[in-house]
Design a protein around this motif. Structure first.
Motif, mmCIF file in Angstrom:
data_model
loop_
_atom_site.group_PDB
_atom_site.id
_atom_site.type_symbol
_atom_site.label_atom_id
_atom_site.label_comp_id
_atom_site.label_asym_id
_atom_site.label_seq_id
_atom_site.Cartn_x
_atom_site.Cartn_y
_atom_site.Cartn_z
ATOM 1 N N GLY A 16 0.793 -1.218 0.000
ATOM 2 C CA GLY A 16 0.000 0.000 0.000
ATOM 3 C C GLY A 16 0.829 1.274 0.000
ATOM 4 O O GLY A 16 1.636 1.457 -0.890
ATOM 5 N N TRP A 18 -2.347 1.436 3.076
ATOM 6 C CA TRP A 18 -3.800 1.438 3.086
ATOM 7 C C TRP A 18 -4.314 1.849 4.471
ATOM 8 O O TRP A 18 -3.730 1.512 5.487
ATOM 9 C CB TRP A 18 -4.352 0.054 2.744
ATOM 10 C CG TRP A 18 -3.769 -0.523 1.499
ATOM 11 C CD1 TRP A 18 -2.902 -1.567 1.408
ATOM 12 C CD2 TRP A 18 -4.007 -0.081 0.162
ATOM 13 N NE1 TRP A 18 -2.574 -1.812 0.097
ATOM 14 C CE2 TRP A 18 -3.243 -0.902 -0.691
ATOM 15 C CE3 TRP A 18 -4.784 0.926 -0.406
ATOM 16 C CZ2 TRP A 18 -3.231 -0.746 -2.072
ATOM 17 C CZ3 TRP A 18 -4.775 1.084 -1.783
ATOM 18 C CH2 TRP A 18 -4.012 0.253 -2.598
ATOM 19 N N PRO A 244 -5.509 -5.587 -3.327
ATOM 20 C CA PRO A 244 -5.045 -4.218 -3.565
ATOM 21 C C PRO A 244 -4.992 -3.793 -5.015
ATOM 22 O O PRO A 244 -5.063 -2.596 -5.309
ATOM 23 C CB PRO A 244 -3.630 -4.240 -2.977
ATOM 24 C CG PRO A 244 -3.166 -5.644 -3.182
ATOM 25 C CD PRO A 244 -4.396 -6.509 -3.009
ATOM 26 N N LEU A 313 2.608 3.291 -5.296
ATOM 27 C CA LEU A 313 2.527 2.527 -4.056
ATOM 28 C C LEU A 313 3.852 1.816 -3.761
ATOM 29 O O LEU A 313 4.771 1.831 -4.579
ATOM 30 C CB LEU A 313 1.388 1.507 -4.149
ATOM 31 C CG LEU A 313 -0.011 2.073 -4.405
ATOM 32 C CD1 LEU A 313 -1.031 0.960 -4.510
ATOM 33 C CD2 LEU A 313 -0.403 3.075 -3.327
ATOM 34 N N ARG A 342 -8.408 -2.263 -4.091
ATOM 35 C CA ARG A 342 -8.322 -1.055 -3.256
ATOM 36 C C ARG A 342 -7.709 0.132 -3.992
ATOM 37 O O ARG A 342 -8.033 1.283 -3.667
ATOM 38 C CB ARG A 342 -7.501 -1.358 -1.991
ATOM 39 C CG ARG A 342 -8.240 -2.173 -0.947
ATOM 40 C CD ARG A 342 -7.508 -2.177 0.389
ATOM 41 N NE ARG A 342 -6.205 -2.793 0.329
ATOM 42 C CZ ARG A 342 -5.961 -4.089 0.517
ATOM 43 N NH1 ARG A 342 -6.975 -4.911 0.745
ATOM 44 N NH2 ARG A 342 -4.738 -4.559 0.475
ATOM 45 N N THR A 343 -6.819 -0.128 -4.950
ATOM 46 C CA THR A 343 -6.253 0.982 -5.728
ATOM 47 C C THR A 343 -7.363 1.813 -6.351
ATOM 48 O O THR A 343 -7.352 3.052 -6.290
ATOM 49 C CB THR A 343 -5.322 0.439 -6.829
ATOM 50 O OG1 THR A 343 -4.202 -0.210 -6.223
ATOM 51 C CG2 THR A 343 -4.828 1.559 -7.725
#
Length: 519
Positions: A16, A18, A244, A313, A342-343
């Motif tokens: 991340g 995150w 992710p 990231l 999640r990106t």
């Protein structure tokens, strides 16, 4: 009122960073940090066996802290089972499953606490942190005979949230002074997104329900005014915060390679970014626009714009020995792997309504002056005993009858009544006229004139006997309070009623797990 789950204030993860969320597990409470899974209905946390002597000394802290099942007096063991999540993306591992107390937020935060929730302790590093699952799906640990409700479903059954819904965005460390993630159960935070009024239907596959049609992906940069297309043909893609990365077809990944100058590393299967390339990408300052619709040919689309910063990231141990910049794009082998992780959700706000089987995706709003504005999504059920309510909610309220349609229905009903009355008067007058003479009553048919064998042979089978259904929503006539003549809400599609002791929504499907020997 909706439940707002506060983020942990920490930035975590080895891919991340995150924004994580805090949970309290067991008795006495053990504090852990986890990510949000929009696909799973379960709670996972890292077991002490998740770190070994060969791992870095900060392993426990980097994995969100341990959940020790042996230290909890409220723990009820079930067994070691396969995790069965995102296996199509080659994620694997086992967990020690059981039941324990789960609370949302740090100790003293006042977040809701539920007992006897399904909790797994995990050691696998495929999922580096645990997660809190917000999906409203029933959980079956070994078979279909003992389904356990999800955390979200239980909150709804206990009237702690207004509906089976949630709003979520992953947060973006590069925005403002670090914008943390946001999770609302039973509603959404209107201050975190730009409303577009477009909704998406659930896909038929319950394990991959949040599917959108990516119609195009385009890149523009400071170095050129030209729009660079990155996706040749539209695809259907699954949205899942559990993972992710963004998984796209090989041709799309190769288009990204040409546009950004990134190089695929066959060892890690990632796009690693060195310092010189990073400097070039900063100067390029590109933006990538995903145009998504309900399907790949939808007329209505939503543009989600991701700046290069959302792709800037870091990946760390155990994937690579030392922290390294990388571009979170993955090569999909087939269409089952197309995923927006999640990106994507750094810049997109996801609102999911399980009771209406739809969801919305909107561009995130980053405004330093904005204040939290929590909007409740009302249930399609007026009360907990499943009576129908005419209340509607975002993201996709059903349509209502127009004035013209209502007038047409009224006129049609009046005409039918008038025709019926006219025929009735005519028949009565004819009968009265025929009774003025001496009429011999008709002879009764003798019993032998009816062939009982033929009647038996023509008898309808039991399943064809026409009866009025017990559930009024299965009739053609709209039930009282229903506002839409065109379609029924998703939760009304099942004609049978739930039993009094049945607490799981109709749409939930069960997850069968395989027993394993090792965690």
């Amino acid at each position: 009122m909706p439940v707002v789950v506060a983020p942990s204030q920490a930035w975590d993860g080895n891919d991340g960073p995150w924004s994580s969320f805090a949970l309290r597990l067991g008795t006495p409470s053990q504090n852990v940090r986890v990510f949000i899974s929009t696909t799973s209905p379960e709670t996972w946390a890292v077991d002490p066996q998740g770190c070994t002597a060969s791992d870095p000394p900060d392993c426990a802290a980097s994995r969100g802290a341990f959940y020790n099942i042996n230290s909890s007096t409220s723990r009820v063991q079930s067994g070691i089972l396969e995790l069965n999540l995102e296996e199509n993306l080659a994620y694997s591992g086992n967990g020690v499953f059981g039941f324990d107390t789960v609370g949302l937020g740090w100790q003293g935060s006042g977040g809701p606490t539920l007992e006897h929730r399904v909790v797994a302790s995990i050691a696998t590093k495929d999922f580096y942190l645990g997660h809190f699952g917000v999906a409203a799906k029933a959980i079956n640990l070994t078979d279909f005979n003992d389904p356990q409700p999800s955390f979200l479903s239980t909150l709804k059954e206990k009237n702690m949230i207004p509906s089976l819904s949630f709003g979520y965005t992953a947060g973006a460390r590069y925005r403002l002074k670090g914008t943390l993630g946001s999770l609302t159960l039973g509603g959404y935070d209107d201050s975190r997104s730009i409303t577009n009024g477009i909704s998406f239907n659930f896909a038929a596959d319950n394990s991959r329900d949040l599917v959108v049609g990516i119609q195009s992906i385009n890149m523009v940069s400071n170095l050129s005014s030209a729009v660079v297309p990155l996706l040749k043909d539209g695809i259907l893609s699954f949205i899942d915060s559990t993972v992710p990365h963004i998984w796209l077809p090989l041709t799309a990944c190769q288009a990204f390679e040409r546009a950004f100058g990134i190089i695929f590393d066959p060892v890690t299967q990632l796009y690693l970014v060195n310092d010189s390339l990073h400097s070039a990408l900063i100067a390029q300052n590109a933006h990538v626009t995903f145009a998504i619709g309900n399907i790949i040919s939808s007329e209505q689309t939503v543009d989600i714009i991701l700046p290069y910063a959302s792709f800037d990231l870091h990946v760390g141990y155990p994937i690579v020995p030392n922290s390294t910049r990388y571009f979170p794009l993955r090569r999909a082998k087939n269409e089952s792997q197309y995923t927006l992780g999640r990106t994507f959700l750094q810049e997109a706000y996801l609102t999911v309504d399980y009771e209406r089987s739809n969801f919305s995706v909107t561009q995130c709003l980053f405004d330093v002056d904005s204040r939290q504005n929590i909007i409740a999504i009302p249930s399609v059920k007026g009360t907990t005993n499943h009576t129908t309510s005419d209340s509607q909610a975002p993201p996709s309220p059903p349509s209502s009858l127009s004035a013209g349609t209502i007038a047409g229905i009224v006129i049609g009903v009046v005409l039918v009544i008038l025709v019926g009355l006219t025929l009735g008067v005519y028949v009565v007058r004819k009968l009265r006229h025929s009774t003025t003479g001496n009429i011999t009553p008709p002879e009764e048919l003798p019993a032998s004139s009816v062939d009982m064998k033929e009647m038996d042979g023509a008898e309808l089978p039991n399943e064809e006997v026409i009866e009025m259904p017990a559930d009024p929503t299965s009739l053609n006539e709209l039930p009282v309070g229903e506002t839409s003549p065109h379609e029924m809400a998703a939760v009304q599609t099942s004609p049978h009623e739930m039993a009094a002791d049945e607490c799981l929504p109709q749409h939930e499907l069960h997850v069968r797990r395989t027993k394993s020997k090792t965690p």
